[in-house]
Design a protein around this motif. Structure first.
Motif, short mmCIF file in Angstrom:
data_model
loop_
_atom_site.label_atom_id
_atom_site.label_comp_id
_atom_site.label_asym_id
_atom_site.label_seq_id
_atom_site.Cartn_x
_atom_site.Cartn_y
_atom_site.Cartn_z
N SER A 2 23.41 7.00 -1.73
CA SER A 2 23.11 7.90 -0.63
C SER A 2 23.47 9.33 -0.97
O SER A 2 24.41 9.59 -1.70
N PRO A 363 15.66 5.26 1.70
CA PRO A 363 15.05 5.17 3.04
C PRO A 363 15.13 6.49 3.81
O PRO A 363 14.15 6.88 4.47
N LEU A 364 16.26 7.17 3.73
CA LEU A 364 16.39 8.43 4.45
C LEU A 364 15.50 9.50 3.83
O LEU A 364 14.95 10.35 4.53
N LEU A 367 12.11 8.90 5.24
CA LEU A 367 12.03 9.37 6.63
C LEU A 367 11.82 10.88 6.68
O LEU A 367 10.95 11.38 7.41
N ASP A 423 12.91 -0.55 6.13
CA ASP A 423 13.13 0.79 5.57
C ASP A 423 13.44 1.81 6.66
O ASP A 423 14.31 2.67 6.51
N THR A 424 12.72 1.70 7.77
CA THR A 424 12.91 2.65 8.88
C THR A 424 14.31 2.50 9.50
O THR A 424 14.99 3.50 9.76
N ALA A 427 17.00 3.81 7.18
CA ALA A 427 17.07 5.28 7.21
C ALA A 427 17.86 5.75 8.42
O ALA A 427 18.71 6.66 8.32
N ASP A 430 21.56 5.22 8.03
CA ASP A 430 22.16 6.21 7.14
C ASP A 430 22.26 7.56 7.81
O ASP A 430 23.16 8.36 7.52
#
Length: 497
Positions: A2, A363-364, A367, A423-424, A427, A430
């Motif tokens: 991350s 993932p973030l 997004l 995945d959403t 995100a 995180d």
């Protein structure tokens, strides 16, 4: 992995041109410039570069200051700033054989000449002006952390030497304390996405440095320390205000003779009507710039909106990972502006390429990629359509196209729907968003497909098990929460642990 979270929120600074104008309008800086232009070949200075005492009345008069001790003190302060910022160059006093270089009182004197920085204030760039002003801020900061001498004579020994130990003064500790206060004020100004831009009560600012976080009711000793710090800060902010970094409403001098009241004000119980009597301070836009510059010099991570413009899309998406929404949007707009209006496809393609990955922060990134594409406009469509078959990007590409009402958008395969759901949620987990919003997202996604938890544990996504465990904690329906926990166990078993 991350993206690393910055230690401070991003600050929105005024343009360098605006900040330079503010710097040139700071009262102390204005006086320093006026004295630098007033000084001439006959202006005499002492051995330390200070303006000769005999010339202080004339300097004060030139600055339209009163002909008293205060006027002389303000003139002397402005002179020191002019020397410290290179607006004036001091020539060391050299006594000749014929006595040249001696003042009327027998003291050795030097002369001054115009410094090269003076011309930069009118002929240089905004960056030049701000660089000179920052030197002035450093000088004023040093003055603000200097010891308070009640009787200097008591420190001078019989041999003329100064007993510095008797000062009980630690210059590093003093500077660190003031920097800590200014750092807290900076953070409070940026709090709640800029909603904390109002003035801060001086007692609260002092308490933020003295009262331990885990302390309930402050002890009398702590309150006394807060009171002492508050009075010291009152003196320091009075010195810092003329350089333009704060707007300061000082402590009501009537309180200084009301024994014990200053200490009482530091407690949380001081009412709103009275708190202004104990001092109120607010950072100016120039102050935000100046304090951030000092923090950067000290190695503190203090981002500003616009830092990422001109950098790669990977730096952009990682950099805004934990920005507040409005700051992230502003940063993306500046980044897109670097490409120009005719390069939306290239910009979108770079964003999509940077969004790929199986690391913890991916993932973030995806997004924020989707949010950035929304700002890129409809001309980015060719780049978005190019990734419809990509297992990591095809889902967000379909969402983007659907939101724009695009035609001929192929239906996603079922595996892509489940992958996009995981995945959403990953995100959002995180991003540390609002709990109610996250819970609504979890319940909404799981309700869109019958038998969701019977299928989703098979999704080949690094965050599948973690997301399902979170869904088990946050889902309001007990049966669904239980199904999520079972699915998380299956996902971990499938992944080998």
């Amino acid at each position: 992995m991350s993206a690393e979270r910055p230690s401070l929120p991003p600050v929105r600074l005024n343009s360098e041109a605006e900040l330079a104008r503010d710097a040139l309008a700071a009262p102390l800086f204005v006086r320093a410039v006026r004295l630098a232009r007033w000084a001439g070949p006959d202006t005499r200075v002492g051995a330390g570069g200070e303006l000769a005492e005999a010339q202080l009345p004339a300097a004060a008069e030139h600055l339209d200051l009163p002909a008293d001790e205060d006027g002389a003190a303000y003139a002397s302060e402005a002179w020191r700033l002019a020397v410290d910022t290179g607006l004036l160059d001091v020539t060391d006093p050299e006594e000749g054989a014929d006595g040249e270089g001696q003042g009327t009182d027998g003291e050795t004197e030097g002369t001054v000449t115009t410094g090269e920085n003076l011309a930069l204030l009118t002929g240089g760039s905004p960056q030049d002006v701000l660089s000179i002003w920052l030197d002035g801020l450093d000088a004023v900061h040093a003055d603000a952390t200097a010891p308070v001498l009640d009787d200097f004579a008591d420190l001078v020994g019989e041999d003329g030497s100064i007993d510095f130990d008797a000062l009980d003064w630690d210059p590093e500790a003093e500077a660190e304390f003031l920097d800590g206060v200014l750092g807290n004020l900076y953070l409070l100004t940026l709090a709640d996405n800029g909603a904390g831009e109002g003035p801060v009560p001086l007692p609260a600012l002092a308490a933020s440095m003295i009262v331990p976080d885990d302390m309930g009711e402050p002890t009398d000793d702590i309150l006394e320390q807060v009171s002492e710090a508050m009075m010291r800060l009152d003196d320091q902010f009075r010195l810092l205000e003329p350089i333009g970094i704060v707007e300061y409403h000082p402590v009501d001098e009537a309180l200084l003779v009301e024994e014990g009241e200053a200490a009482d004000a530091s407690a949380a119980g001081a009412d709103d009507e009275d708190v202004t009597r104990y001092g109120m301070v607010k950072l100016t836009p120039l102050g935000l710039y100046g304090i951030r510059a000092r923090m950067l010099e000290a190695g503190v991570d203090a981002p500003a909106v616009g830092d990422l413009a001109g950098k790669g899309a990977d730096a952009l998406l990682d950099g805004i990972a934990h920005y507040p929404e409005s700051a992230a949007r502003a940063e993306v707009k500046l980044w897109l502006a670097e490409y120009g209006e005719g390069s939306a496809v290239s910009a979108a393609a770079e964003l999509l390429a940077a969004a790929r990955g199986a690391d913890e922060g991916a993932p973030l990134r995806r997004l924020h990629c989707q949010q950035a594409l929304a700002l890129a406009g409809p001309s980015a469509e060719p780049a978005v359509r190019a990734v419809l078959g990509d297992p990591e990007l095809g889902g967000l590409a379909r969402v983007w196209l659907a939101e724009r009402g695009a035609a001929d958008v192929p239906a996603p395969p079922e595996a892509m729907i489940f992958w996009l759901a995981i995945d959403t949620i990953a995100a959002q987990l995180d991003a540390d968003g609002e709990l109610d919003e996250l819970q609504g997202l979890i319940e909404g996604l799981s309700a869109q497909h019958s038998g969701f938890f019977d299928e989703v544990w098979r999704v080949d996504h690094p965050a599948t098990a973690d997301v399902l465990e979170a869904m088990g904690r946050l889902h309001s329906d007990k049966k669904a929460a239980k199904d999520a926990r079972k699915a998380a166990f299956k996902a971990r078993s499938r992944a080998g642990g």
